[in-house]
Design a protein around this motif. Structure first.
Motif, PDB file in Angstrom:
ATOM      1  N   GLY A  53       0.811  -1.214   0.000  1.00 33.28           N
ATOM      2  CA  GLY A  53       0.000   0.000   0.000  1.00 33.28           C
ATOM      3  C   GLY A  53       0.841   1.259   0.000  1.00 33.28           C
ATOM      4  N   PRO A  54       0.184   2.418   0.056  1.00 31.52           N
ATOM      5  CA  PRO A  54       0.887   3.702   0.079  1.00 31.52           C
ATOM      6  C   PRO A  54       1.909   3.769   1.216  1.00 31.52           C
ATOM      7  N   ASN A  55       1.598   3.086   2.317  1.00 37.34           N
ATOM      8  CA  ASN A  55       2.539   3.106   3.449  1.00 37.34           C
ATOM      9  C   ASN A  55       3.850   2.396   3.111  1.00 37.34           C
ATOM     10  N   LEU A  56       3.798   1.415   2.206  1.00 35.95           N
ATOM     11  CA  LEU A  56       5.037   0.743   1.783  1.00 35.95           C
ATOM     12  C   LEU A  56       5.896   1.712   0.961  1.00 35.95           C
ATOM     13  N   LEU A  57       5.261   2.450   0.059  1.00 30.24           N
ATOM     14  CA  LEU A  57       6.007   3.424  -0.747  1.00 30.24           C
ATOM     15  C   LEU A  57       6.672   4.464   0.150  1.00 30.24           C
ATOM     16  N   ARG A  58       5.910   4.938   1.129  1.00 26.72           N
ATOM     17  CA  ARG A  58       6.481   5.944   2.045  1.00 26.72           C
ATOM     18  C   ARG A  58       7.664   5.357   2.794  1.00 26.72           C
ATOM     19  N   HIS A  59       7.498   4.109   3.238  1.00 26.24           N
ATOM     20  CA  HIS A  59       8.552   3.429   3.983  1.00 26.24           C
ATOM     21  C   HIS A  59       9.823   3.292   3.143  1.00 26.24           C
ATOM     22  N   LEU A  60       9.654   2.962   1.868  1.00 21.66           N
ATOM     23  CA  LEU A  60      10.807   2.772   0.978  1.00 21.66           C
ATOM     24  C   LEU A  60      11.275   4.090   0.359  1.00 21.66           C
ATOM     25  N   GLU A  61      10.521   5.167   0.658  1.00 24.62           N
ATOM     26  CA  GLU A  61      10.802   6.484   0.082  1.00 24.62           C
ATOM     27  C   GLU A  61      10.821   6.454  -1.439  1.00 24.62           C
ATOM     28  N   ILE A  62       9.812   5.795  -1.992  1.00 23.65           N
ATOM     29  CA  ILE A  62       9.657   5.735  -3.445  1.00 23.65           C
ATOM     30  C   ILE A  62       8.441   6.569  -3.819  1.00 23.65           C
ATOM     31  N   ASP A  63       8.588   7.457  -4.813  1.00 19.33           N
ATOM     32  CA  ASP A  63       7.459   8.265  -5.269  1.00 19.33           C
ATOM     33  C   ASP A  63       6.800   7.604  -6.469  1.00 19.33           C
ATOM     34  N   PRO A  64       5.492   7.483  -6.449  1.00 17.26           N
ATOM     35  CA  PRO A  64       4.813   6.971  -7.644  1.00 17.26           C
ATOM     36  C   PRO A  64       4.788   8.042  -8.717  1.00 17.26           C
ATOM     37  N   SER A  65       4.660   7.638  -9.976  1.00 21.67           N
ATOM     38  CA  SER A  65       4.548   8.612 -11.070  1.00 21.67           C
ATOM     39  C   SER A  65       3.241   9.382 -10.892  1.00 21.67           C
ATOM     40  N   PRO A  66       3.150  10.588 -11.513  1.00 23.28           N
ATOM     41  CA  PRO A  66       1.907  11.364 -11.400  1.00 23.28           C
ATOM     42  C   PRO A  66       0.688  10.561 -11.862  1.00 23.28           C
ATOM     43  N   ASP A  67       0.867   9.724 -12.897  1.00 22.36           N
ATOM     44  CA  ASP A  67      -0.252   8.908 -13.388  1.00 22.36           C
ATOM     45  C   ASP A  67      -0.721   7.911 -12.330  1.00 22.36           C
ATOM     46  N   LEU A  68       0.233   7.273 -11.678  1.00 23.50           N
ATOM     47  CA  LEU A  68      -0.129   6.302 -10.638  1.00 23.50           C
ATOM     48  C   LEU A  68      -0.799   7.015  -9.470  1.00 23.50           C
ATOM     49  N   GLU A  69      -0.292   8.201  -9.172  1.00 24.13           N
ATOM     50  CA  GLU A  69      -0.836   8.979  -8.073  1.00 24.13           C
ATOM     51  C   GLU A  69      -2.295   9.368  -8.356  1.00 24.13           C
ATOM     52  N   ARG A  70      -2.550   9.756  -9.603  1.00 15.55           N
ATOM     53  CA  ARG A  70      -3.916  10.117  -9.997  1.00 15.55           C
ATOM     54  C   ARG A  70      -4.833   8.894  -9.893  1.00 15.55           C
ATOM     55  N   PHE A  71      -4.326   7.758 -10.362  1.00 12.42           N
ATOM     56  CA  PHE A  71      -5.088   6.499 -10.276  1.00 12.42           C
ATOM     57  C   PHE A  71      -5.463   6.204  -8.813  1.00 12.42           C
ATOM     58  N   ALA A  72      -4.475   6.400  -7.929  1.00 10.30           N
ATOM     59  CA  ALA A  72      -4.694   6.116  -6.503  1.00 10.30           C
ATOM     60  C   ALA A  72      -5.693   7.096  -5.892  1.00 10.30           C
ATOM     61  N   ASP A  73      -5.585   8.372  -6.280  1.00  6.65           N
ATOM     62  CA  ASP A  73      -6.512   9.388  -5.761  1.00  6.65           C
ATOM     63  C   ASP A  73      -7.940   9.069  -6.156  1.00  6.65           C
ATOM     64  N   GLU A  74      -8.116   8.682  -7.428  1.00  2.86           N
ATOM     65  CA  GLU A  74      -9.456   8.390  -7.930  1.00  2.86           C
ATOM     66  C   GLU A  74     -10.033   7.159  -7.227  1.00  2.86           C
ATOM     67  N   ALA A  75      -9.193   6.153  -7.040  1.00  3.96           N
ATOM     68  CA  ALA A  75      -9.645   4.938  -6.347  1.00  3.96           C
ATOM     69  C   ALA A  75     -10.010   5.279  -4.901  1.00  3.96           C
ATOM     70  N   GLY A  76      -9.156   6.078  -4.250  1.00  2.00           N
ATOM     71  CA  GLY A  76      -9.383   6.471  -2.853  1.00  2.00           C
ATOM     72  C   GLY A  76     -10.703   7.203  -2.687  1.00  2.00           C
ATOM     73  N   ALA A  77     -11.008   8.066  -3.648  1.00  3.26           N
ATOM     74  CA  ALA A  77     -12.253   8.833  -3.602  1.00  3.26           C
ATOM     75  C   ALA A  77     -13.466   7.906  -3.716  1.00  3.26           C
ATOM     76  N   ARG A  78     -13.275   6.762  -4.383  1.00  2.32           N
ATOM     77  CA  ARG A  78     -14.372   5.792  -4.489  1.00  2.32           C
ATOM     78  C   ARG A  78     -14.378   4.824  -3.302  1.00  2.32           C
ATOM     79  N   GLY A  79     -13.446   5.027  -2.360  1.00  4.34           N
ATOM     80  CA  GLY A  79     -13.374   4.152  -1.191  1.00  4.34           C
ATOM     81  C   GLY A  79     -12.641   2.854  -1.465  1.00  4.34           C
ATOM     82  N   GLU A  80     -11.907   2.810  -2.576  1.00  6.04           N
ATOM     83  CA  GLU A  80     -11.160   1.597  -2.902  1.00  6.04           C
ATOM     84  C   GLU A  80      -9.709   1.742  -2.448  1.00  6.04           C
ATOM     85  N   GLY A  81      -9.122   0.644  -2.071  1.00  4.51           N
ATOM     86  CA  GLY A  81      -7.723   0.661  -1.670  1.00  4.51           C
ATOM     87  C   GLY A  81      -6.829   0.440  -2.876  1.00  4.51           C
ATOM     88  N   VAL A  82      -5.597   0.919  -2.795  1.00  4.18           N
ATOM     89  CA  VAL A  82      -4.654   0.716  -3.892  1.00  4.18           C
ATOM     90  C   VAL A  82      -3.388   0.068  -3.366  1.00  4.18           C
TER      91      VAL A  82
END
Ligand code: ADP
Ligand code: MG
Length: 318
Positions: free
Chosen positions: A146-175
């Motif tokens: 999950g997003p917490n793994l990326l933060r832990h590894l200090e890896i940034d997702p691409s803007p496209d992946l970030e948008r995908f995650a935001d849209e999923a999050g807004a629908r209550g879905e996990g990424v």
């Protein structure tokens, strides 16, 4: 000998779908003012369904899923089961992995032998192919989390992946993200469904004047979307397994008498810490063994019944 009232109380509890493992906790239940619920597998069904998959650059959706399924090969997490099932349904050939590692509350990591999947060597095609080939020969690390793994590894997702995650999050879905050689190459959106009984469970507690909180390792977005729908008062999200019991302690330090309701291994310390630890019967053995009361019917509405039963039984004793 067991006092008569306690014996009646225990058999009444059994009839109401509860197994009382600790009678003192059962007596305390009537004074509870806060109930903390785990989210996944307790308020929700816990069965994750894959809703959407996205990839970066030239990565093929099926290749990303196959890698994810490979890395998830040893995990019992619902997310892992959903990903393996999806790979299976799509008829993908899942590469072998070595050095599997579970990153509790974050995800999984494994090493993929590259000769099995030469087409998906990190770096993709183009100018980077030379480096990709040499790193591919030694195999590479694939992580899913999950997003917490990326933060832990200090890896940034691409803007496209970030948008995908935001849209999923807004629908209550996990990424969860799929990382190949420490690059986020794709993301998978998963949806869990709120159990129908959870709505009534929370309403009943509110009617008794008990406040309800949610405690989850899942992302803030997902947690708040579920909490809003259920009318939950307080949300503790992105809490690592080793920190779940700390949240209970904080509430107790504020003077609350706290019940924890959970199903997972990661809930066990919080169940032990709480004044009344309540396990979902179908939960893991560790959770059940850490609990004072077990909800045999797996029904969150039985938490309110438990408080009611405690009040009824122990009033009689005085
Ligand atoms: P919860 O507290 O809601 O029961 P967990 O502590 O099991 O959730 O997991 C927290 C988060 O860590 C998940 O929402 C997910 O993002 C990530 N995660 C945990 N295990 C895995 C796994 N096997 N594969 C992918 N992601 C995982
Ligand atoms: Mg859980």
């Amino acid at each position: 000998a067991v006092p008569l009232v306690v014996a009646i109380n225990t058999s009444m509890a059994a009839r109401s779908g509860m197994l009382v493992r600790d009678r003192i906790a059962m007596e305390q239940a009537r004074n509870l003012d806060t109930v903390v619920f785990d989210k996944t597998g307790t308020l929700t069904a816990g069965e994750q369904g894959i809703v959407d998959v996205t990839t970066v650059d030239d990565w093929d959706e099926d290749d990303v899923l196959a890698l994810a399924a490979a890395a998830e090969g040893d995990s019992e997490h619902m997310i892992a089961q959903a990903i393996r099932e999806e790979a299976d349904v799509r008829g993908l050939s899942v590469p072998d992995v070595s050095r599997f590692e579970a990153l509790e509350g974050r995800g999984v990591r494994a090493t993929v032998e590259s000769d099995v999947v030469p087409a998906v060597a990190p770096g993709g095609s183009g100018d980077e192919s030379a480096t990709a080939t040499s790193s591919a020969r030694d195999g590479y690390t694939v992580s899913v989390g999950g997003p917490n793994l990326l933060r832990h590894l200090e890896i940034d997702p691409s803007p496209d992946l970030e948008r995908f995650a935001d849209e999923a999050g807004a629908r209550g879905e996990g990424v969860v993200y799929v990382l190949a050689a420490e690059h986020a190459v794709g993301a998978i959106a998963l949806a869990d469904v709120i159990r129908e009984e959870s709505f009534a469970a929370i309403d009943a507690l509110h009617e008794m004047g008990v406040s309800v909180a949610m405690l989850t390792g899942d992302d803030e977005d997902v947690a708040h979307s579920v909490a809003d729908e259920l009318g939950i008062d307080t949300v503790f999200a992105e809490v690592l397994p080793e920190d779940k019991d700390e949240k209970i302690l904080e509430l107790q330090d504020e003077g609350h008498l706290v019940a924890m309701v959970g199903d997972g291994v990661n809930d066990a310390p919080a169940l032990t810490r709480s004044d009344v630890g309540i396990a979902i019967g179908s939960g893991t053995d560790v959770a059940v063994e850490s609990a004072d009361v077990v909800l045999v019917e797996n029904d969150p509405r039985d938490v309110a019944s438990l408080v009611r039963l405690s009040a009824k039984s122990y009033r009689k004793m005085q």
